[in-house]
Design a protein around this motif. Structure first.
Motif, PDB file in Angstrom:
ATOM      1  N   TRP A 130       0.842  -1.185   0.000  1.00 44.01           N
ATOM      2  CA  TRP A 130       0.000   0.000   0.000  1.00 44.01           C
ATOM      3  C   TRP A 130       0.880   1.239   0.000  1.00 44.01           C
ATOM      4  CZ3 TRP A 130      -5.263  -0.347  -0.342  1.00 44.01           C
ATOM      5  CH2 TRP A 130      -5.799  -1.621  -0.197  1.00 44.01           C
ATOM      6  N   SER A 131       0.581   2.163  -0.896  1.00 42.23           N
ATOM      7  CA  SER A 131       1.307   3.432  -0.930  1.00 42.23           C
ATOM      8  C   SER A 131       0.311   4.553  -1.216  1.00 42.23           C
ATOM      9  CB  SER A 131       2.405   3.411  -1.992  1.00 42.23           C
ATOM     10  OG  SER A 131       1.863   3.179  -3.269  1.00 42.23           O
ATOM     11  N   GLY A 132       0.250   5.493  -0.318  1.00 42.16           N
ATOM     12  CA  GLY A 132      -0.661   6.615  -0.494  1.00 42.16           C
ATOM     13  C   GLY A 132      -2.120   6.213  -0.476  1.00 42.16           C
ATOM     14  N   GLY A 133      -2.444   5.155   0.242  1.00 41.98           N
ATOM     15  CA  GLY A 133      -3.834   4.706   0.331  1.00 41.98           C
ATOM     16  C   GLY A 133      -4.299   3.859  -0.840  1.00 41.98           C
ATOM     17  N   LEU A 134      -3.423   3.583  -1.805  1.00 46.47           N
ATOM     18  CA  LEU A 134      -3.778   2.757  -2.960  1.00 46.47           C
ATOM     19  C   LEU A 134      -2.932   1.495  -2.973  1.00 46.47           C
ATOM     20  CD1 LEU A 134      -3.932   5.523  -5.707  1.00 46.47           C
ATOM     21  CD2 LEU A 134      -5.853   4.402  -4.595  1.00 46.47           C
ATOM     22  N   PRO A 135      -3.532   0.379  -3.354  1.00 50.42           N
ATOM     23  CA  PRO A 135      -2.747  -0.860  -3.411  1.00 50.42           C
ATOM     24  C   PRO A 135      -1.845  -0.885  -4.640  1.00 50.42           C
ATOM     25  CG  PRO A 135      -4.990  -1.274  -4.106  1.00 50.42           C
ATOM     26  CD  PRO A 135      -4.937   0.163  -3.654  1.00 50.42           C
ATOM     27  N   ASN A 136      -0.669  -1.437  -4.462  1.00 51.51           N
ATOM     28  CA  ASN A 136       0.277  -1.634  -5.550  1.00 51.51           C
ATOM     29  C   ASN A 136       0.515  -3.139  -5.657  1.00 51.51           C
ATOM     30  OD1 ASN A 136       2.169  -1.310  -7.522  1.00 51.51           O
ATOM     31  ND2 ASN A 136       3.806  -0.700  -6.133  1.00 51.51           N
ATOM     32  N   ILE A 137       0.100  -3.738  -6.752  1.00 57.55           N
ATOM     33  CA  ILE A 137       0.201  -5.184  -6.940  1.00 57.55           C
ATOM     34  C   ILE A 137       1.382  -5.493  -7.844  1.00 57.55           C
ATOM     35  CG2 ILE A 137      -0.976  -7.239  -7.800  1.00 57.55           C
ATOM     36  CD1 ILE A 137      -3.616  -5.763  -7.134  1.00 57.55           C
ATOM     37  N   THR A 138       2.278  -6.375  -7.367  1.00 61.62           N
ATOM     38  CA  THR A 138       3.476  -6.733  -8.109  1.00 61.62           C
ATOM     39  C   THR A 138       3.493  -8.250  -8.318  1.00 61.62           C
ATOM     40  OG1 THR A 138       4.626  -4.966  -6.943  1.00 61.62           O
ATOM     41  CG2 THR A 138       5.984  -6.523  -8.134  1.00 61.62           C
ATOM     42  N   VAL A 139       3.831  -8.665  -9.537  1.00 61.63           N
ATOM     43  CA  VAL A 139       3.954 -10.087  -9.849  1.00 61.63           C
ATOM     44  C   VAL A 139       5.435 -10.420  -9.995  1.00 61.63           C
ATOM     45  CG1 VAL A 139       3.395 -11.902 -11.504  1.00 61.63           C
ATOM     46  CG2 VAL A 139       1.725 -10.107 -11.026  1.00 61.63           C
ATOM     47  N   ASN A 140       5.896 -11.390  -9.210  1.00 64.80           N
ATOM     48  CA  ASN A 140       7.289 -11.834  -9.248  1.00 64.80           C
ATOM     49  C   ASN A 140       7.378 -12.990 -10.253  1.00 64.80           C
ATOM     50  OD1 ASN A 140       9.797 -12.953  -8.797  1.00 64.80           O
ATOM     51  ND2 ASN A 140       9.719 -12.651  -6.579  1.00 64.80           N
ATOM     52  N   LYS A 141       7.879 -12.687 -11.442  1.00 60.76           N
ATOM     53  CA  LYS A 141       7.916 -13.680 -12.523  1.00 60.76           C
ATOM     54  C   LYS A 141       8.846 -14.854 -12.209  1.00 60.76           C
ATOM     55  CE  LYS A 141       6.673 -10.412 -16.097  1.00 60.76           C
ATOM     56  NZ  LYS A 141       7.053  -9.749 -17.344  1.00 60.76           N
ATOM     57  N   ASP A 142       9.963 -14.564 -11.543  1.00 61.93           N
ATOM     58  CA  ASP A 142      10.890 -15.643 -11.187  1.00 61.93           C
ATOM     59  C   ASP A 142      10.233 -16.611 -10.208  1.00 61.93           C
ATOM     60  OD1 ASP A 142      12.842 -14.530 -12.805  1.00 61.93           O
ATOM     61  OD2 ASP A 142      13.672 -13.317 -11.163  1.00 61.93           O
ATOM     62  N   ARG A 143       9.573 -16.072  -9.194  1.00 64.01           N
ATOM     63  CA  ARG A 143       8.888 -16.912  -8.208  1.00 64.01           C
ATOM     64  C   ARG A 143       7.750 -17.689  -8.868  1.00 64.01           C
ATOM     65  NH1 ARG A 143       9.134 -20.316  -4.383  1.00 64.01           N
ATOM     66  NH2 ARG A 143       7.378 -20.276  -2.969  1.00 64.01           N
ATOM     67  N   ALA A 144       7.061 -17.060  -9.815  1.00 61.37           N
ATOM     68  CA  ALA A 144       5.970 -17.731 -10.533  1.00 61.37           C
ATOM     69  C   ALA A 144       6.505 -18.939 -11.297  1.00 61.37           C
ATOM     70  CB  ALA A 144       5.279 -16.764 -11.483  1.00 61.37           C
TER      71      ALA A 144
END
Length: 98
Positions: free
Chosen positions: A57-71
């Motif tokens: 969460w940054s500034g009240g908004l969610p930031n979604i990140t996909v880790n391709k290596d982990r996937a």
């Protein structure tokens, strides 16, 4: 006598509908379907738990990140487990017919 299906939205469909507000209409339609909403509500927590998806969460908004290596790593692990499960099922089936 056939049972009449309810056209009322389930809670899962309502939650997914709120979560997909910013997505294109065709994606929302699939996600809000009975099966789509159930799958998403099971799949998203699993992806977060395995570290494939990270939500911050940054500034009240969610930031979604996909880790391709982990996937890729998790995908290989799932593939190996599926192969092992298929072998166990095959062995179990063979032992019942002897």
């Amino acid at each position: 006598m056939a049972r009449k299906r309810s056209s009322k939205e389930t809670y899962a469909q309502k939650v997914v509908g709120l979560a997909t507000v910013g997505l294109p209409a065709p994606v929302q339609t699939v996600a809000k379907s009975r099966w789509g909403s159930r799958i998403l509500l099971l799949l998203i927590p699993a992806l977060v738990a395995t570290g494939v998806v990270t939500i911050s969460w940054s500034g009240g908004l969610p930031n979604i990140t996909v880790n391709k290596d982990r996937a890729a790593v998790v995908g290989q692990e799932v593939k190996q487990e599926a192969i092992k499960a298929a072998e166990r099922v095959r062995q179990y089936g063979d032992s019942n017919y002897r």
